[in-house]
Design a protein around this motif. Sequence first.
Motif, PDB file in Angstrom:
ATOM      1  N   PRO A 110       0.851  -1.199   0.000  1.00 18.03           N
ATOM      2  CA  PRO A 110       0.000   0.000   0.000  1.00 18.03           C
ATOM      3  C   PRO A 110       0.891   1.255   0.000  1.00 18.03           C
ATOM      4  N   LEU A 158      10.051   8.789  -3.186  1.00 18.74           N
ATOM      5  CA  LEU A 158      11.330   8.864  -2.462  1.00 18.74           C
ATOM      6  C   LEU A 158      12.474   8.377  -3.346  1.00 18.74           C
ATOM      7  N   LEU A 175      13.370  11.247  -5.587  1.00 19.90           N
ATOM      8  CA  LEU A 175      14.096  12.282  -4.837  1.00 19.90           C
ATOM      9  C   LEU A 175      15.536  11.848  -4.544  1.00 19.90           C
ATOM     10  N   ALA A 195       2.343  -0.977   5.143  1.00 14.46           N
ATOM     11  CA  ALA A 195       2.764  -0.099   4.045  1.00 14.46           C
ATOM     12  C   ALA A 195       4.254   0.230   4.103  1.00 14.46           C
ATOM     13  N   ALA A 196       4.978  -0.418   5.041  1.00 17.03           N
ATOM     14  CA  ALA A 196       6.422  -0.154   5.132  1.00 17.03           C
ATOM     15  C   ALA A 196       7.146  -0.846   3.984  1.00 17.03           C
ATOM     16  N   VAL A 201      16.305   7.282   3.358  1.00 17.37           N
ATOM     17  CA  VAL A 201      14.932   7.821   3.350  1.00 17.37           C
ATOM     18  C   VAL A 201      13.867   6.719   3.419  1.00 17.37           C
ATOM     19  N   LEU A 202      14.149   5.575   2.827  1.00 15.60           N
ATOM     20  CA  LEU A 202      13.162   4.488   2.914  1.00 15.60           C
ATOM     21  C   LEU A 202      12.964   4.077   4.376  1.00 15.60           C
ATOM     22  N   ARG A 248      11.107   6.678   6.385  1.00 11.20           N
ATOM     23  CA  ARG A 248       9.659   6.588   6.158  1.00 11.20           C
ATOM     24  C   ARG A 248       9.043   5.540   7.097  1.00 11.20           C
ATOM     25  N   MET A 290       6.307   6.165  10.177  1.00 13.40           N
ATOM     26  CA  MET A 290       5.034   5.433  10.308  1.00 13.40           C
ATOM     27  C   MET A 290       4.858   4.922  11.738  1.00 13.40           C
ATOM     28  N   ALA A 335      12.979  15.270   2.349  1.00 14.02           N
ATOM     29  CA  ALA A 335      12.404  14.317   1.389  1.00 14.02           C
ATOM     30  C   ALA A 335      11.063  13.787   1.897  1.00 14.02           C
ATOM     31  N   LEU A 336      11.014  13.452   3.183  1.00 17.77           N
ATOM     32  CA  LEU A 336       9.764  12.925   3.749  1.00 17.77           C
ATOM     33  C   LEU A 336       8.637  13.955   3.684  1.00 17.77           C
ATOM     34  N   LYS A 394       7.905  15.856   1.417  1.00 17.95           N
ATOM     35  CA  LYS A 394       7.265  15.818   0.088  1.00 17.95           C
ATOM     36  C   LYS A 394       6.157  14.768   0.011  1.00 17.95           C
ATOM     37  N   ILE A 395       6.216  13.795   0.929  1.00 22.33           N
ATOM     38  CA  ILE A 395       5.126  12.802   0.958  1.00 22.33           C
ATOM     39  C   ILE A 395       4.313  12.961   2.252  1.00 22.33           C
ATOM     40  N   MET A 419       5.296  13.382   5.454  1.00 18.87           N
ATOM     41  CA  MET A 419       5.707  12.637   6.656  1.00 18.87           C
ATOM     42  C   MET A 419       6.868  13.337   7.343  1.00 18.87           C
TER      43      MET A 419
END
Lengths: 318, 289
Positions: free
Chosen positions: A300, A308, A311, B38-39, B57-58, B61, B65, B104-105, B107-108, B110
């Motif tokens: 999801p 990301l 970026l 969603a991770a 960054v992954l 994120r 969460m 960066a986060l 931008k989404i 977070m």
Amino acid sequence: MKSQEITFRVLRFSPETDKKPHYDTFKVEVKGRMTVLDALENIKHEQDASLSFRRSCRSGICGSCAMKINDLTKLACKTRAAVEASKHGEVLVEPMSNMPLIRDLIVDMGEFWREVDRGKPWLIVDEKQAADLTKENLLTKEQLQISSKLADCIMCGACFSDCVSRVFDKNFNGPASLAKIHRFVADPRDKGGVGRIEGLVTIGLWSCTHCYFCWSQCPRDVRPVVAISALRALSFDIGDKSQGARHVAAFIDSVRSSGMLNEATLYLRTMRWNTLRDFDLILRMTVKGKAPSPFGRPIPKITEVRALYRLAHEVKQK
Amino acid sequence: MKYAYYPGCVAKSSAPELYDSTAQVAQKLDIQLVELTAASCCGAGVINEGNPFLNVVLNARTFAMAESMGLDILTICSTCQGVMRHVKWQFDSDSSLQAKANEALAKIGMQYIGKLEIKHLLWALIEDYGLAKLEQKVVKPLKGFKVAPFYGCYIFRPPEVLQFEDHEKPTSLERLITALGAEPVPYEGETKCCGFPILFVQRETAFEMAASYVNNAKQKGADFMVTPCPLCHISLDTYQKKSLNQIKVSIDLPVMHLPQMVGLALGVEPEKLGFSRHIVSTAMVLHGW
């Protein structure tokens, strides 16, 4: 000063009389913060003058007294005997691994040095620029930071001795060699360019397993494994097509596409035709209900992962 | 006890028995696992070698969460734990990197604040649940079993990043094995690398690593091995026969995932723990269980 009697079990080998190594046990009265090197000196001076080991500065600077202490390679001059005894009940002292034994705790470090030399551990200068004595070739503080951490290496051989890959792969040049290469790659004065990176695949760039022994055992906190990862990233960027680089590319593509690692596509893209070597195993895994599917569904909010990725890709391009 | 649950990719792909057995153990111990569905993948140290900032960054994120849920992260994979703690350690020691990741986060939509803990199930059982309490929950002690602990790497190295136990003499698995009623078997190789990270690149080297440790454990009389890492499990179980063939040794040694061993002692039926999915049969261990 608090003192205690500690048992030292020391590997002994004399090439003139012994067919194979054996262990001798010594009791030493250890006072306060006495080091393992102090104890070995005590044994040599008061119990057995024939005990052979290397030492010089006694301050953790020269790297001469690297040896295995309770199975891990350390500088004897930086290792407290009482701490070792409290953890292990005794102090087991052996010569470094991955190098041929000469006598007692002394190994032939030729193998280590040959591996370091394979990586051209020197600054490749622009002769014209170097000949111009009117200008200094200064580094910024930031530039210096990267290479100086790696320049802290004292070439003691501890990382090479505890390197798990080197035990099984004699083509792997080892952590110290790769850290030294990165020291020059990260130095803007070096003119080795991509040529320094290109040859690394053949001397073991992708042989490191990231076991982190080189990080944990380095007495100077050089962290060779970090340098190895950085070199791999550079090699990847200049178009490395080896199996190691394919593995990285397939991994990133998989995560960009579904957010998760797709074990099946990772395997196929890395191994290519060699997949056939595991045909029997894949069948078995299928029967057992654990063969990964190549058709994984995206997680999801996969759009976030892809954003990301874009970026991070832009950051990399800059 | 409640955690943001991060099972990792392998537990949801080639090691479903790890995912299933964790669920069984969590239920028995009343540990609430809120899965971070969603991770993304943690990168396993591989993404870092293609794009280090993507790796950062992954994971940021994923951290964000968990933070938004007000929970610490629980993993069942040593590699995930090692990689995630490494990124957190990078943030803790370099605020500019955290700021860059947060740009960066943003931008989404977070943000990572920096207030969470990441721990493996092994740590959670010892630090949060407590071995004394776990011992009281044991209904079928693993009496008579000799168990070879296989720590692997990322559960305690590098020590500055993992900060759980003495990396020079780890005891957590031994203590857990003892608490469950079994006897830990010392052997050479329990803290070494299983070879998995180079399995697809330097196959022969990886095989020799795994085979030598399995062989050492067997020679010391182990009935089975236990590991907190599903990647180690691939090397030690899935590829066991092939690796032992390479060193011309004809033995077999069952290898359990950590929650499978715990589950047995807690009285979970073996069929619910996924042993049928193992490549090396566990029948000898489970005979008459």
